[in-house]
Design an enzyme around this catalytic site. Structure first.
Site, PDB file in Angstrom:
ATOM      1  N   HIS A 265      -4.144  -4.634  -4.205  1.00 50.03           N
ATOM      2  CA  HIS A 265      -4.234  -3.974  -2.902  1.00 50.03           C
ATOM      3  C   HIS A 265      -5.575  -4.292  -2.251  1.00 50.03           C
ATOM      4  O   HIS A 265      -6.617  -3.749  -2.617  1.00 50.03           O
ATOM      5  CB  HIS A 265      -4.065  -2.460  -3.057  1.00 50.03           C
ATOM      6  CG  HIS A 265      -4.179  -1.717  -1.772  1.00 50.03           C
ATOM      7  ND1 HIS A 265      -4.777  -0.479  -1.659  1.00 50.03           N
ATOM      8  CD2 HIS A 265      -3.781  -2.050  -0.513  1.00 50.03           C
ATOM      9  CE1 HIS A 265      -4.750  -0.086  -0.404  1.00 50.03           C
ATOM     10  NE2 HIS A 265      -4.157  -1.014   0.315  1.00 50.03           N
TER      11      HIS A 265
ATOM     12  N   GLU B 264      -8.124  -3.091  -5.236  1.00 52.76           N
ATOM     13  CA  GLU B 264      -7.491  -2.272  -6.261  1.00 52.76           C
ATOM     14  C   GLU B 264      -6.484  -3.134  -7.022  1.00 52.76           C
ATOM     15  O   GLU B 264      -5.587  -3.709  -6.415  1.00 52.76           O
ATOM     16  CB  GLU B 264      -6.726  -1.097  -5.634  1.00 52.76           C
ATOM     17  CG  GLU B 264      -7.566   0.070  -5.197  1.00 52.76           C
ATOM     18  CD  GLU B 264      -6.710   1.200  -4.643  1.00 52.76           C
ATOM     19  OE1 GLU B 264      -6.879   2.336  -5.104  1.00 52.76           O
ATOM     20  OE2 GLU B 264      -5.875   0.955  -3.761  1.00 52.76           O
TER      21      GLU B 264
ATOM     22  N   SER C 199       0.823  -1.205   0.000  1.00 50.81           N
ATOM     23  CA  SER C 199       0.000   0.000   0.000  1.00 50.81           C
ATOM     24  C   SER C 199       0.858   1.256   0.000  1.00 50.81           C
ATOM     25  O   SER C 199       0.340   2.354  -0.184  1.00 50.81           O
ATOM     26  CB  SER C 199      -0.921   0.022   1.225  1.00 50.81           C
ATOM     27  OG  SER C 199      -0.163   0.005   2.419  1.00 50.81           O
TER      28      SER C 199
ATOM     29  N   ASN D 213      -6.408   5.546  -1.491  1.00 50.42           N
ATOM     30  CA  ASN D 213      -5.680   6.220  -0.412  1.00 50.42           C
ATOM     31  C   ASN D 213      -5.173   7.589  -0.845  1.00 50.42           C
ATOM     32  O   ASN D 213      -5.080   8.514  -0.029  1.00 50.42           O
ATOM     33  CB  ASN D 213      -4.525   5.355   0.074  1.00 50.42           C
ATOM     34  CG  ASN D 213      -5.004   4.188   0.917  1.00 50.42           C
ATOM     35  OD1 ASN D 213      -6.106   4.208   1.457  1.00 50.42           O
ATOM     36  ND2 ASN D 213      -4.185   3.150   1.030  1.00 50.42           N
TER      37      ASN D 213
END
Length: 419
Positions: free
Chosen positions: A146, A158, A125, A196
């Protein structure tokens, strides 16, 4: 997306911690033979049992039959040697976030163990997929997968394209994620990938409001919950993630972007980390967790009286705390969209499924009116003259073209103009 690619039937998972064990649970539940490895024998035993227990819990909740859970558990094969990964069609790495460690793994896997068709995926990440792929032969087979924590529960995945990732590898990761029951979105490699990255202003803008003395922690959080319909305020969320963890992520964003002003870490977070106030795990962060409850309950009213998808009260109070935070999130989403990091639909899907947003930020922007969002950002720019408030070119272009959102029939999304 290449729909002709089938999901992997033999999946290797490296790392038997909470995330790796959760991924192994998902792989086994999807019907894949699942080979699990961890260099620490006790971690391997614990992780395999965690995955099997997770399948048992799913059966107890009626999500699987007892026979299906038992069959899935039998598909989990803990191994103490990476050589056992030789038949894998997909290897998902959930090792600690150290680039040198990942380089060693990918070099050995690609040169000595797996076949040329095996796709290598990282659950990273914080590291760039492109940087991880540099150690592998055939780096085009390296992608990001992810998962969000806890992996068996969170619905989002993801799939991240590095600079050299080919479509077959991305499609296999995508198909495998869907076989695991995930909603899959695509993202281009970069700091934070898609979700994120787009969420950066949620915490950073709250910290700026606090730093400038505009409002206190409790007021900011309560406003975001009660007016915005978010399940947690930004300071509660930062405490849950860990202030130290969040601060390291902020530094990573700032360094990887070579000093992007929108992603500058907060000095408040730096002070809290230095003081050992790391959040829930240390007993104290922005809130004191020695008392229960750690904050007063919200007023007894519907926290989101105008649910996502309705026109009523879509626009936050002018000049308010929520408006400033939401418009900054929308702006970051518009930057990501304009840079091709992800599609508008994937941005909104990712924010809702990955971070429990009450509505997608870009659809929210269309309800607010893109001209209003731009006016808020321009007002902040005029007040502060700081680069962190520069508006995304994609947002400004839409406004210039008269594509202002739902009211105009077209914004980030098209709308049916018929009555």
């Amino acid at each position: 997306m290449n729909t002709s690619v089938q999901p992997a039937r033999i999946v290797g998972v490296i790392g038997a911690g909470t995330m790796g064990a959760g991924i192994a649970q998902l792989a086994a539940r999807s019907g894949a033979r699942t080979i699990l490895h961890d260099p620490l024998p006790e971690a391997l035993v614990r992780g395999a049992q965690y995955a099997r227990d997770g399948l048992g819990k799913e059966a107890a909740k009626g999500r699987l039959s007892a026979a299906e859970a038992d069959a899935a558990a039998a598909r989990i094969e803990p191994v103490d040697d990476l050589a056992a990964f030789a038949p894998c069609e997909l290897v998902i790495e959930a090792a600690p976030e150290r680039l040198s460690l990942k380089h060693d793994l990918y070099k050995r896997l690609s040169e000595e163990i797996v076949g040329e068709e095996c796709v290598l995926a990282s659950n990273t990440s914080s590291l760039l997929v492109t940087a991880i792929a540099a150690a592998a032969t055939n780096p085009e087979r390296v992608v990001g997968m992810h998962f969000f924590n806890p992996a068996p529960i969170m619905r989002l995945l993801e799939v991240v394209a590095g600079e050299q990732s080919n479509e077959r590898s991305l499609a296999l990761a995508h198909a495998t994620g869907e076989a695991m029951g995930k909603t899959v979105i695509r993202a281009k490699d970069g700091p934070g990938f898609l979700v994120n990255r787009c969420n950066r202003p949620f915490g950073l803008e709250a910290l700026r409001l606090l730093q400038e003395g505009i409002a206190e922690i409790e007021t900011i959080d309560r406003t975001v919950r009660m007016e915005g319909g978010f399940p947690m305020g930004p300071f509660e969320l930062m405490d849950l993630v860990g202030i130290d963890t969040g601060f390291e992520i902020s530094k990573s964003f700032y360094e990887q972007s070579f000093g992007e002003p929108r992603w500058r870490p907060s000095p408040i977070a730096a002070r809290y980390v230095a003081a050992g106030r790391h959040g829930r795990k240390s007993g104290r962060g922005y809130y004191d967790y020695s008392s229960d409850p750690y904050r007063p309950p919200d007023p007894d009213q519907d926290p989101n009286p105008n649910p996502p998808g309705t026109d009523a009260e879509a626009r936050p109070a002018p000049g308010g705390l929520l408006e400033r935070i939401v418009c900054q999130v929308i702006n970051e989403c518009a930057f990501a969209l304009g840079e091709g990091v992800g599609s508008a639909q994937d941005i909104d899907t990712g924010m809702m499924l990955g971070l429990n947003y009450p509505r997608g930020p870009l659809a929210w922007a269309d309800e607010i009116g893109l001209d209003h969002v731009l006016a808020v950002l321009d007002g902040l720019w005029e007040e502060y003259h700081e680069e962190r408030y520069r508006s995304a070119p994609a947002l400004r272009r839409l406004v210039r073209a008269g594509q202002l959102g739902r009211a105009s029939g077209l914004g980030f999304f098209p709308y049916d103009a018929s009555p």
